[in-house]
Design a protein around this motif. Structure first.
Motif, short mmCIF file in Angstrom:
data_model
loop_
_atom_site.label_atom_id
_atom_site.label_comp_id
_atom_site.label_asym_id
_atom_site.label_seq_id
_atom_site.Cartn_x
_atom_site.Cartn_y
_atom_site.Cartn_z
N MET A 223 1.03 13.50 -5.18
CA MET A 223 1.04 12.07 -4.92
C MET A 223 2.43 11.61 -4.47
O MET A 223 2.56 10.79 -3.57
CB MET A 223 0.62 11.30 -6.17
CG MET A 223 0.68 9.79 -6.03
SD MET A 223 0.11 8.95 -7.52
CE MET A 223 1.32 9.52 -8.72
N HIS A 224 3.47 12.13 -5.11
CA HIS A 224 4.83 11.80 -4.71
C HIS A 224 5.13 12.30 -3.30
O HIS A 224 5.71 11.57 -2.49
CB HIS A 224 5.83 12.41 -5.70
CG HIS A 224 5.65 11.96 -7.10
ND1 HIS A 224 6.18 12.66 -8.18
CD2 HIS A 224 4.98 10.91 -7.63
CE1 HIS A 224 5.86 12.04 -9.30
NE2 HIS A 224 5.12 10.98 -9.00
N VAL A 225 4.74 13.52 -3.02
CA VAL A 225 5.03 14.12 -1.71
C VAL A 225 4.29 13.39 -0.59
O VAL A 225 4.83 13.17 0.49
CB VAL A 225 4.67 15.62 -1.72
CG1 VAL A 225 4.87 16.23 -0.34
CG2 VAL A 225 5.51 16.35 -2.75
N GLN A 226 3.04 12.99 -0.85
CA GLN A 226 2.26 12.29 0.16
C GLN A 226 2.85 10.94 0.52
O GLN A 226 2.69 10.48 1.66
CB GLN A 226 0.83 12.08 -0.35
CG GLN A 226 -0.01 13.33 -0.43
CD GLN A 226 -1.24 13.13 -1.31
OE1 GLN A 226 -1.36 12.13 -2.00
NE2 GLN A 226 -2.15 14.09 -1.27
N ASN A 227 3.54 10.31 -0.39
CA ASN A 227 3.96 8.93 -0.18
C ASN A 227 5.47 8.74 -0.12
O ASN A 227 5.99 8.21 0.87
CB ASN A 227 3.39 8.06 -1.31
CG ASN A 227 1.88 7.96 -1.28
OD1 ASN A 227 1.32 7.17 -0.54
ND2 ASN A 227 1.22 8.78 -2.10
N ALA A 228 6.18 9.15 -1.15
CA ALA A 228 7.60 8.83 -1.24
C ALA A 228 8.44 9.50 -0.16
O ALA A 228 9.54 9.03 0.14
CB ALA A 228 8.13 9.21 -2.63
N THR A 229 7.94 10.59 0.42
CA THR A 229 8.68 11.24 1.52
C THR A 229 8.79 10.32 2.72
O THR A 229 9.65 10.54 3.59
CB THR A 229 7.98 12.54 1.94
OG1 THR A 229 6.59 12.26 2.22
CG2 THR A 229 8.07 13.60 0.86
N LEU A 230 7.94 9.29 2.81
CA LEU A 230 7.96 8.35 3.92
C LEU A 230 8.82 7.12 3.64
O LEU A 230 9.03 6.29 4.53
CB LEU A 230 6.54 7.89 4.24
CG LEU A 230 5.52 8.99 4.55
CD1 LEU A 230 4.11 8.39 4.62
CD2 LEU A 230 5.87 9.68 5.86
N ALA A 231 9.32 6.99 2.42
CA ALA A 231 10.05 5.78 2.03
C ALA A 231 11.31 5.58 2.85
O ALA A 231 11.74 4.43 3.06
CB ALA A 231 10.39 5.84 0.54
N GLY A 232 11.91 6.65 3.33
CA GLY A 232 13.10 6.51 4.16
C GLY A 232 12.82 5.77 5.44
O GLY A 232 13.66 4.98 5.92
N GLY A 233 11.65 6.00 6.04
CA GLY A 233 11.28 5.27 7.24
C GLY A 233 11.08 3.79 6.99
O GLY A 233 11.44 2.95 7.82
N VAL A 234 10.50 3.47 5.83
CA VAL A 234 10.30 2.06 5.47
C VAL A 234 11.65 1.38 5.25
O VAL A 234 11.90 0.28 5.77
CB VAL A 234 9.43 1.95 4.21
CG1 VAL A 234 9.28 0.50 3.79
CG2 VAL A 234 8.07 2.58 4.44
N ALA A 235 12.52 2.01 4.48
CA ALA A 235 13.80 1.40 4.12
C ALA A 235 14.74 1.26 5.31
O ALA A 235 15.61 0.39 5.32
CB ALA A 235 14.47 2.21 3.02
N MET A 236 14.56 2.09 6.34
CA MET A 236 15.42 2.03 7.51
C MET A 236 14.92 1.05 8.55
O MET A 236 15.60 0.76 9.53
CB MET A 236 15.54 3.43 8.13
CG MET A 236 16.54 3.55 9.28
SD MET A 236 18.18 2.89 8.94
CE MET A 236 18.74 4.03 7.66
N GLY A 237 13.73 0.46 8.33
CA GLY A 237 13.14 -0.40 9.34
C GLY A 237 14.01 -1.55 9.79
O GLY A 237 14.20 -1.78 10.99
N SER A 238 14.57 -2.31 8.87
CA SER A 238 15.33 -3.51 9.24
C SER A 238 16.64 -3.19 9.94
O SER A 238 17.07 -3.92 10.83
CB SER A 238 15.60 -4.37 7.99
OG SER A 238 14.41 -4.89 7.47
#
Length: 486
Positions: free
Chosen positions: A241-256
């Motif tokens: 569950m962590h690998v499926q989701n949290a690995t993408l958090a960098g893309g979300v946080a870099m958006g702005s």
């Protein structure tokens, strides 16, 4: 240029949601349908706000930026869908999706035109908005309807299998690959007169280059930190569950801040922190929110999109201090406007999500479910018989058979129902489904040992002592989503 973000909105996000073992059709099918529906509405609503109200045009001109904005709106809607995945009827879902678009357009206009916030990749207007819209809707949907934890991870069907997790990873990998293009879809070569800065020549600021590189390095950081944090939280083992989701958090946080000039180390640091934040949210925060306030977040959008989205908006304000004069709208005061945009987004998203969920569930006078509620109230569970004619309850939630043909309903009587479950549910280490003895404090407890399949079904008494169950008692009757008359 359209392929990456169309893939993110329609294909990849749908496959990311296929982790639910009994809801693959709904995850992919409704995602596909709702993406198309929201895009069509988005072209009209966002086009009207941007061109008719914003520029005084007499008609909407179909331009590529408008199509991209409509696709971004669909992406935000699919984030909201993740919070209520498996918990709505198709009609309710349509209400939620249709209602999201006007508020999305309003919030986008305020953030970009009124506040001039930095948000090239949508940390604020796409991710944070979609997350808190969906979370508010989920709270309204499940409010007062917690019979055998039907709307939360306590529901036995809110769980994954080995195969469904692999399918979900397909969505993760495609999202990870396309995310740099997603963040840079609206970026262009921004030209600034050097005289405004420190010379008399022209300075070219390659925004698309910054978007690609910053997002890529942030994703690399979040992937590494997710694996490390997951192992730390699980005694040396990794949680899919962590690998499926949290690995993408960098893309979300870099958006702005994707279009700003950052150092590679800075981009990696943002990704590392976002990955750690998201993984901790899945491992620690979600169970707390679920147990304390009953917040059922099926896909964990608060951890992947909500908190990293807020982080991304804040990071852009900090990054503005290191930019050349003229690159950011408000210079060194940008941070204050970023915070204002975040507050505005959370308020509008949460308020509109709660409002549309109230509309969808009939609490504001829309009575489209009265006949179905009456039909459900008159039925009884009896052996293998199960009334699934659009009736939502503990067994029909997270279940494709409720609204799809060629799928049989899974009940406690169908046999072998839980043989292929993974070692624990999506949110905690056990499943609880009340039986007909719920009034006396008894319940069925589906326990599992970490690293192995669930143990045999056990009956748990009020005192907490487990004893083997020799038979499957009929589940406690629940009118679920239709429990309250309008």
């Amino acid at each position: 240029a359209a392929l990456p973000f169309l893939s993110c909105a329609s294909c990849s996000s749908g496959f990311l949601m296929t982790f639910l073992r009994r809801y693959g059709f709904g995850a992919v099918g409704y995602n596909f349908f709702c993406s198309c529906l929201v895009m069509l509405e988005g072209v009209l609503i966002i086009g009207a706000v941007q061109q008719v109200l914003g520029k005084g045009h007499s008609m909407i001109t179909l331009e590529l930026p408008l199509v991209i904005d409509a696709t971004f709106c669909a992406g935000s809607a699919m984030i909201a869908y993740g919070a209520v995945l498996g918990k709505t009827t198709p009609t309710q879902l349509v209400w939620l999706m249709i209602g999201l678009v006007p508020f999305y357009a309003l919030n986008q206009h305020i953030c970009f035109k009124t506040l001039a916030a930095l948000d090239m990749g949508g940390s604020i207007t796409i991710h944070a908005f979609g997350a808190y819209y969906g979370l508010a809707a989920s709270m309204i949907l499940s409010n007062g309807r917690q019979a055998f934890g039907a709307y939360t991870s306590s529901n036995i069907k809110n769980s994954a299998t080995y195969i469904s997790n692999i399918f979900s990873m397909i969505g993760t990998l495609f999202l990870w690959m396309y995310w740099p293009s997603f963040n840079g879809a609206l970026a262009s070569i921004a030209e600034h007169a050097e005289g405004e800065l420190d010379a008399a020549t022209t300075l070219l600021v390659p925004q698309q280059y910054y978007c690609i590189v910053n997002t890529l390095f942030s994703l690399l950081g979040s992937c590494v930190s997710t694996f490390m944090m997951s192992a730390w939280l699980n005694d040396g083992k990794f949680d899919m569950m962590h690998v499926q989701n949290a690995t993408l958090a960098g893309g979300v946080a870099m958006g702005s801040s994707a279009a700003l000039k950052l150092s590679p180390g800075g981009a990696v640091a943002v990704g590392i922190f976002a990955g750690m934040l998201s993984t901790t949210g899945f491992g620690r925060l979600s169970p707390i929110l679920e147990s304390k306030i009953g917040l059922g977040d099926t896909c964990g959008v608060h951890n992947l999109h909500g908190m990293p989205g807020l982080l991304g908006g804040f990071i852009a304000g900090l990054a503005a201090f290191g930019q050349l004069r003229g690159v950011t709208p408000h210079g060194n005061a940008q941070l204050g406007y970023q915070i204002a945009a975040l507050v505005c987004t959370v308020v509008i998203a949460a308020g509109s999500g709660a409002l549309m969920a109230a509309v969808a569930t009939g609490r504001l006078g829309i009575n489209q479910y009265k006949q179905l509620r009456n039909k459900q109230a008159g039925g009884e569970f009896n052996g293998d018989q199960f009334d699934n004619a659009a009736a939502i309850d503990g067994l029909a939630l997270f279940e494709d058979a409720t609204f799809w043909t060629e799928v049989e309903i899974e009940t406690p009587y169908s046999g072998g129902a839980h043989a292929d479950l993974t070692n624990y549910s999506r949110r905690n280490g056990s499943y609880h489904v009340k039986n007909s003895g719920a009034q006396s404090g008894q319940s069925y407890h589906y326990s599992s040992q970490h690293g192995g399949p669930p143990a045999a079904r056990q009956e748990v008494s009020a005192s907490g002592a487990a004893r083997p169950s020799s038979s499957h008692a009929a589940p406690h009757k629940d009118t679920g989503l239709y429990a309250q008359d309008v």
